[in-house]
Design a protein around this motif. Structure first.
Motif, PDB file in Angstrom:
ATOM      1  N   TRP A   1       0.832  -1.200   0.000  1.00  0.00           N
ATOM      2  CA  TRP A   1       0.000   0.000   0.000  1.00  0.00           C
ATOM      3  C   TRP A   1       0.867   1.249   0.000  1.00  0.00           C
ATOM      4  CZ3 TRP A   1      -5.505  -0.069   0.458  1.00  0.00           C
ATOM      5  CH2 TRP A   1      -6.062  -1.359   0.514  1.00  0.00           C
ATOM      6  N   SER A   2       1.918   1.248   0.803  1.00  0.00           N
ATOM      7  CA  SER A   2       2.739   2.451   0.902  1.00  0.00           C
ATOM      8  C   SER A   2       3.634   2.631  -0.311  1.00  0.00           C
ATOM      9  CB  SER A   2       3.600   2.398   2.171  1.00  0.00           C
ATOM     10  OG  SER A   2       4.488   1.305   2.133  1.00  0.00           O
ATOM     11  N   ALA A   3       3.994   1.553  -1.008  1.00  0.00           N
ATOM     12  CA  ALA A   3       4.819   1.667  -2.210  1.00  0.00           C
ATOM     13  C   ALA A   3       3.973   2.021  -3.423  1.00  0.00           C
ATOM     14  CB  ALA A   3       5.561   0.355  -2.466  1.00  0.00           C
ATOM     15  N   ASP A   4       2.789   1.443  -3.519  1.00  0.00           N
ATOM     16  CA  ASP A   4       1.946   1.649  -4.691  1.00  0.00           C
ATOM     17  C   ASP A   4       0.981   2.813  -4.513  1.00  0.00           C
ATOM     18  OD1 ASP A   4       3.302  -0.476  -5.666  1.00  0.00           O
ATOM     19  OD2 ASP A   4       1.611  -1.846  -5.791  1.00  0.00           O
ATOM     20  N   SER A   5       1.096   3.520  -3.393  1.00  0.00           N
ATOM     21  CA  SER A   5       0.342   4.755  -3.163  1.00  0.00           C
ATOM     22  C   SER A   5       1.135   5.586  -2.162  1.00  0.00           C
ATOM     23  CB  SER A   5      -1.057   4.454  -2.615  1.00  0.00           C
ATOM     24  OG  SER A   5      -0.988   4.088  -1.244  1.00  0.00           O
ATOM     25  N   ASN A   6       0.674   6.789  -1.873  1.00  0.00           N
ATOM     26  CA  ASN A   6       1.259   7.611  -0.816  1.00  0.00           C
ATOM     27  C   ASN A   6       0.394   7.602   0.433  1.00  0.00           C
ATOM     28  OD1 ASN A   6       3.623   8.375  -2.041  1.00  0.00           O
ATOM     29  ND2 ASN A   6       2.810  10.275  -2.900  1.00  0.00           N
ATOM     30  N   GLU A   7      -0.486   6.624   0.529  1.00  0.00           N
ATOM     31  CA  GLU A   7      -1.309   6.469   1.726  1.00  0.00           C
ATOM     32  C   GLU A   7      -0.470   5.839   2.831  1.00  0.00           C
ATOM     33  OE1 GLU A   7      -4.414   5.761   4.577  1.00  0.00           O
ATOM     34  OE2 GLU A   7      -4.055   7.241   3.009  1.00  0.00           O
ATOM     35  N   PRO A   8      -0.285   6.506   3.960  1.00  0.00           N
ATOM     36  CA  PRO A   8       0.493   5.911   5.050  1.00  0.00           C
ATOM     37  C   PRO A   8      -0.209   4.688   5.637  1.00  0.00           C
ATOM     38  CG  PRO A   8       0.268   8.298   5.334  1.00  0.00           C
ATOM     39  CD  PRO A   8      -0.694   7.885   4.269  1.00  0.00           C
ATOM     40  N   PHE A   9       0.578   3.827   6.292  1.00  0.00           N
ATOM     41  CA  PHE A   9      -0.007   2.691   7.005  1.00  0.00           C
ATOM     42  C   PHE A   9       0.122   2.924   8.502  1.00  0.00           C
ATOM     43  CE2 PHE A   9       4.318   1.400   5.682  1.00  0.00           C
ATOM     44  CZ  PHE A   9       4.916   1.220   6.922  1.00  0.00           C
ATOM     45  N   TYR A  10      -0.583   2.118   9.282  1.00  0.00           N
ATOM     46  CA  TYR A  10      -0.586   2.253  10.724  1.00  0.00           C
ATOM     47  C   TYR A  10       0.839   2.229  11.261  1.00  0.00           C
ATOM     48  CZ  TYR A  10      -1.650   1.427  15.613  1.00  0.00           C
ATOM     49  OH  TYR A  10      -1.713   1.541  16.969  1.00  0.00           O
ATOM     50  N   PRO A  11       1.193   3.103  12.212  1.00  0.00           N
ATOM     51  CA  PRO A  11       0.340   3.921  13.056  1.00  0.00           C
ATOM     52  C   PRO A  11       0.225   5.382  12.615  1.00  0.00           C
ATOM     53  CG  PRO A  11       2.496   3.853  14.018  1.00  0.00           C
ATOM     54  CD  PRO A  11       2.583   3.070  12.732  1.00  0.00           C
TER      55      PRO A  11
ATOM     56  N   GLY B   1     -23.915 -16.100  11.982  1.00  0.00           N
ATOM     57  CA  GLY B   1     -24.025 -17.369  12.704  1.00  0.00           C
ATOM     58  C   GLY B   1     -23.665 -18.595  11.899  1.00  0.00           C
ATOM     59  N   SER B   2     -23.104 -18.441  10.715  1.00  0.00           N
ATOM     60  CA  SER B   2     -22.742 -19.587   9.901  1.00  0.00           C
ATOM     61  C   SER B   2     -21.699 -20.444  10.609  1.00  0.00           C
ATOM     62  CB  SER B   2     -22.184 -19.119   8.552  1.00  0.00           C
ATOM     63  OG  SER B   2     -21.668 -20.194   7.810  1.00  0.00           O
ATOM     64  N   LYS B   3     -21.858 -21.770  10.531  1.00  0.00           N
ATOM     65  CA  LYS B   3     -20.894 -22.677  11.160  1.00  0.00           C
ATOM     66  C   LYS B   3     -19.588 -22.735  10.384  1.00  0.00           C
ATOM     67  CE  LYS B   3     -24.278 -25.706  13.409  1.00  0.00           C
ATOM     68  NZ  LYS B   3     -24.775 -27.103  13.548  1.00  0.00           N
ATOM     69  N   MET B   4     -19.639 -22.426   9.104  1.00  0.00           N
ATOM     70  CA  MET B   4     -18.434 -22.423   8.264  1.00  0.00           C
ATOM     71  C   MET B   4     -18.320 -21.047   7.604  1.00  0.00           C
ATOM     72  SD  MET B   4     -17.236 -25.542   8.628  1.00  0.00           S
ATOM     73  CE  MET B   4     -16.203 -25.996   7.222  1.00  0.00           C
ATOM     74  N   PRO B   5     -18.031 -20.013   8.384  1.00  0.00           N
ATOM     75  CA  PRO B   5     -18.055 -18.649   7.844  1.00  0.00           C
ATOM     76  C   PRO B   5     -16.919 -18.388   6.865  1.00  0.00           C
ATOM     77  CG  PRO B   5     -17.178 -18.648  10.074  1.00  0.00           C
ATOM     78  CD  PRO B   5     -17.691 -20.040   9.814  1.00  0.00           C
ATOM     79  N   GLY B   6     -17.124 -17.366   6.048  1.00  0.00           N
ATOM     80  CA  GLY B   6     -16.107 -16.955   5.099  1.00  0.00           C
ATOM     81  C   GLY B   6     -16.338 -15.521   4.674  1.00  0.00           C
ATOM     82  N   ARG B   7     -15.364 -14.961   3.985  1.00  0.00           N
ATOM     83  CA  ARG B   7     -15.498 -13.596   3.475  1.00  0.00           C
ATOM     84  C   ARG B   7     -14.731 -13.489   2.166  1.00  0.00           C
ATOM     85  NH1 ARG B   7     -12.783  -8.545   4.354  1.00  0.00           N
ATOM     86  NH2 ARG B   7     -11.373  -9.533   5.847  1.00  0.00           N
ATOM     87  N   TYR B   8     -15.336 -12.795   1.195  1.00  0.00           N
ATOM     88  CA  TYR B   8     -14.757 -12.627  -0.133  1.00  0.00           C
ATOM     89  C   TYR B   8     -14.937 -11.170  -0.543  1.00  0.00           C
ATOM     90  CZ  TYR B   8     -15.370 -17.667   0.122  1.00  0.00           C
ATOM     91  OH  TYR B   8     -15.345 -18.974   0.545  1.00  0.00           O
ATOM     92  N   ASP B   9     -13.890 -10.539  -1.016  1.00  0.00           N
ATOM     93  CA  ASP B   9     -14.031  -9.143  -1.411  1.00  0.00           C
ATOM     94  C   ASP B   9     -13.100  -8.796  -2.562  1.00  0.00           C
ATOM     95  OD1 ASP B   9     -11.436  -8.021  -0.274  1.00  0.00           O
ATOM     96  OD2 ASP B   9     -12.332  -8.769   1.568  1.00  0.00           O
ATOM     97  N   ALA B  10     -13.452  -7.719  -3.234  1.00  0.00           N
ATOM     98  CA  ALA B  10     -12.654  -7.169  -4.328  1.00  0.00           C
ATOM     99  C   ALA B  10     -12.587  -5.669  -4.129  1.00  0.00           C
ATOM    100  CB  ALA B  10     -13.282  -7.501  -5.679  1.00  0.00           C
ATOM    101  N   GLY B  11     -11.416  -5.093  -4.376  1.00  0.00           N
ATOM    102  CA  GLY B  11     -11.256  -3.668  -4.143  1.00  0.00           C
ATOM    103  C   GLY B  11     -10.348  -3.015  -5.161  1.00  0.00           C
ATOM    104  N   PHE B  12     -10.315  -1.699  -5.081  1.00  0.00           N
ATOM    105  CA  PHE B  12      -9.558  -0.869  -6.004  1.00  0.00           C
ATOM    106  C   PHE B  12      -9.117   0.370  -5.244  1.00  0.00           C
ATOM    107  CE2 PHE B  12      -9.779   2.951  -8.654  1.00  0.00           C
ATOM    108  CZ  PHE B  12      -8.933   2.642  -9.713  1.00  0.00           C
ATOM    109  N   TYR B  13      -7.887   0.821  -5.463  1.00  0.00           N
ATOM    110  CA  TYR B  13      -7.536   2.130  -4.927  1.00  0.00           C
ATOM    111  C   TYR B  13      -6.756   2.943  -5.945  1.00  0.00           C
ATOM    112  CZ  TYR B  13      -2.955   0.155  -3.332  1.00  0.00           C
ATOM    113  OH  TYR B  13      -1.726  -0.446  -3.233  1.00  0.00           O
ATOM    114  N   TYR B  14      -6.938   4.252  -5.847  1.00  0.00           N
ATOM    115  CA  TYR B  14      -6.358   5.214  -6.779  1.00  0.00           C
ATOM    116  C   TYR B  14      -5.669   6.302  -5.978  1.00  0.00           C
ATOM    117  CZ  TYR B  14      -6.250   9.216 -10.005  1.00  0.00           C
ATOM    118  OH  TYR B  14      -5.862  10.296 -10.757  1.00  0.00           O
ATOM    119  N   ASP B  15      -4.477   6.682  -6.387  1.00  0.00           N
ATOM    120  CA  ASP B  15      -3.752   7.780  -5.743  1.00  0.00           C
ATOM    121  C   ASP B  15      -3.398   8.799  -6.804  1.00  0.00           C
ATOM    122  OD1 ASP B  15      -1.794   9.463  -4.484  1.00  0.00           O
ATOM    123  OD2 ASP B  15      -1.507   7.901  -2.979  1.00  0.00           O
TER     124      ASP B  15
END
Length: 467
Positions: free
Chosen positions: A201-211, A274-288
């Motif tokens: 994130w910090s190399a491919d944008s100028n958005e700082p990372f935590y902290p 409350g799923s017994k076999m939970p999961g998460r799927y996402d797609a994103g994009f960022y522009y600087d």
């Protein structure tokens, strides 16, 4: 619990001057107290089945009921480069963070509103982290860098409306902590709890990372219980890496901003229904929108390593990313059942000349490793980087300009295996092994990169205390 704290807030995540005298003393005291806390109980506490830290947890619950959540952790990391790399040595560094969340619905009658405040203090070891030991800029170590100082990491106002279907956050924060996130990354020393490897994130944008916190805002809409979409915007301000402990000395202004960082994410999750076999799927994009400097060429087309001059300007940069995490196996139906998570992620540059052209990650985390050890964890991960040819080309130019021979690899791989031992409520000890293949050697101004360095092997352990 540290895991819960970092997952839910990503701050004090989620890397000092004003606390330099007291913080090391606190860290040393906590380290010395760890075994004593785990073993020393009064007869009444043994009879009641409670420990001192469980008593602290009860006090936390009482404050929570009144509308105040005290948050914080101490993380001490021992890191030793034992094979390959640039330097064979070890270092111990510390990360101390604290803050509070104020529920304004309980305290002031403002529905769904909250104020979050946190400070992070880092000390010990090498202020820049340990990347100059292995020679890898991408093997970022959680709790290390960008310098030793205390920082305001968050001061935000947030609110959930329409039954939680719409929410927003405004204030000083790190916007990257809201996008491309996974609590599973908290398991790994070579990653970070906030988002897909912060170097990307910090190399491919100028958005700082935590902290590092800057002015930012984010909105999220949840059309259904399982779907969400979110959009954010923040100032791109890399000057905050070395200049911004607290936002004075022009820190409150946009004076040093280079542009705007705009991320978007769409996701599907069964982790909250409350799923017994939970999961998460996402797609994103960022522009600087920042006008980024070229890694290899100057403004007249010459190579920087040979002719010097000002770097050429390549314009804006943008990136897309994909993430998936899923429970693959579980034992028992209870909430604290043992579970094996699998995860995968990818990141791909689509505009400009971003240093990380593409990135791939694959791994697994076991929560509750053995019967009778429900709070232990184990993790394994593999990450693979493909760098922009202009980045590795610039290193090859430096080698040739210094009279050397050979070429740097255009790819790098990082592997990690670890085990988290739950010692007490909120206390874990996590030994790890970290192997890097083809350390890139381009972040910390290595005078002359050495193409003969093909690996680095590191071992160590991480001690966590969390509220």
């Amino acid at each position: 619990m540290l895991f819960k704290f970092q997952k839910e807030s990503y701050h004090m995540t989620k890397t000092h001057g004003g606390y330099s005298r007291t913080a090391p003393s606190i860290a040393l005291a906590l380290c010395c107290m760890a075994p004593c806390i785990a073993l020393a109980r009064t007869g009444a506490q043994r009879a009641a089945g409670t420990s001192p830290l469980q008593t602290v947890a009860a006090a936390e619950q009482s404050l929570h009921n009144s509308g105040i959540d005290i948050t914080g952790y101490y993380q001490g990391t021992l890191y030793a480069n034992v094979g390959g790399g640039l330097k064979r040595t070890n270092v111990y560094f510390s990360d101390l963070a604290f803050g509070a969340n104020f529920d304004l619905a309980k305290l002031a009658g403002i529905p769904g509103a909250q104020i979050d405040f946190s400070i992070d203090s880092r000390f010990g070891g090498f202020p820049q982290g340990v990347n100059d030991l292995t020679g890898s800029s991408v093997g970022f170590l959680s709790g290390a860098g960008p310098d030793n100082r205390a920082r305001l990491t968050e001061l935000t106002f947030s609110q959930k409306l329409a039954g939680g279907a719409f929410s927003y956050v405004l204030g000083r924060t790190t916007l990257a902590n809201y996008f491309g996130t996974s609590s599973l990354y908290c398991q790994f020393e070579s990653s970070l709890c906030s988002n897909l490897v912060p170097f990307n994130w910090s190399a491919d944008s100028n958005e700082p990372f935590y902290p590092i916190a800057v002015w930012a805002g984010e909105i999220e809409i949840d059309p259904t219980q399982r779907t969400y979409m979110k959009l954010g915007v923040s100032e791109s301000n890399p000057s905050q890496y070395g200049g911004g402990g607290f936002p004075w000395n022009n820190g409150w202004s946009f004076k040093n901003a280079t542009g705007a960082f705009v991320p978007v994410e769409f996701g599907y999750t069964t982790e909250t229904d409350g799923s017994k076999m939970p999961g998460r799927y996402d797609a994103g994009f960022y522009y600087d929108s920042s006008n980024f400097a070229d890694a290899r060429y100057n403004a007249t087309g010459g190579r920087l390593a040979f002719t010097g001059g000002s770097p050429a300007r390549d314009g804006a940069q943008s990136v897309v990313y994909l993430q998936a995490e899923q429970v693959l196996w579980r034992a028992g139906a209870a909430k604290g059942a043992r579970r094996l998570w699998g995860f995968a992620a990818g990141q791909f540059a689509v505009e400009g000349h971003a240093p990380v052209a593409s990135y791939y990650q694959l791994g697994a985390v076991m929560q509750g490793t053995f019967p009778g050890r429900p709070h232990d964890t184990a993790g394994i991960s593999a990450a693979y980087y493909v760098f922009n040819q202009r980045v590795t080309g610039s290193l090859n130019d430096v080698i040739a300009a210094n009279g050397g021979t050979g070429h740097m690899s255009n790819t790098e791989a990082v592997f990690e295996v670890n085990y988290g031992i739950a010692l007490e409520h909120g206390i874990t000890l996590e030994p790890y092994i970290d192997l890097t293949l083809n350390p890139d050697q381009f972040l910390f101004d290595v005078p002359s990169p050495n193409p003969n360095i093909r690996h680095a092997l590191a071992v160590g352990t991480r001690l966590n205390f969390g509220l």
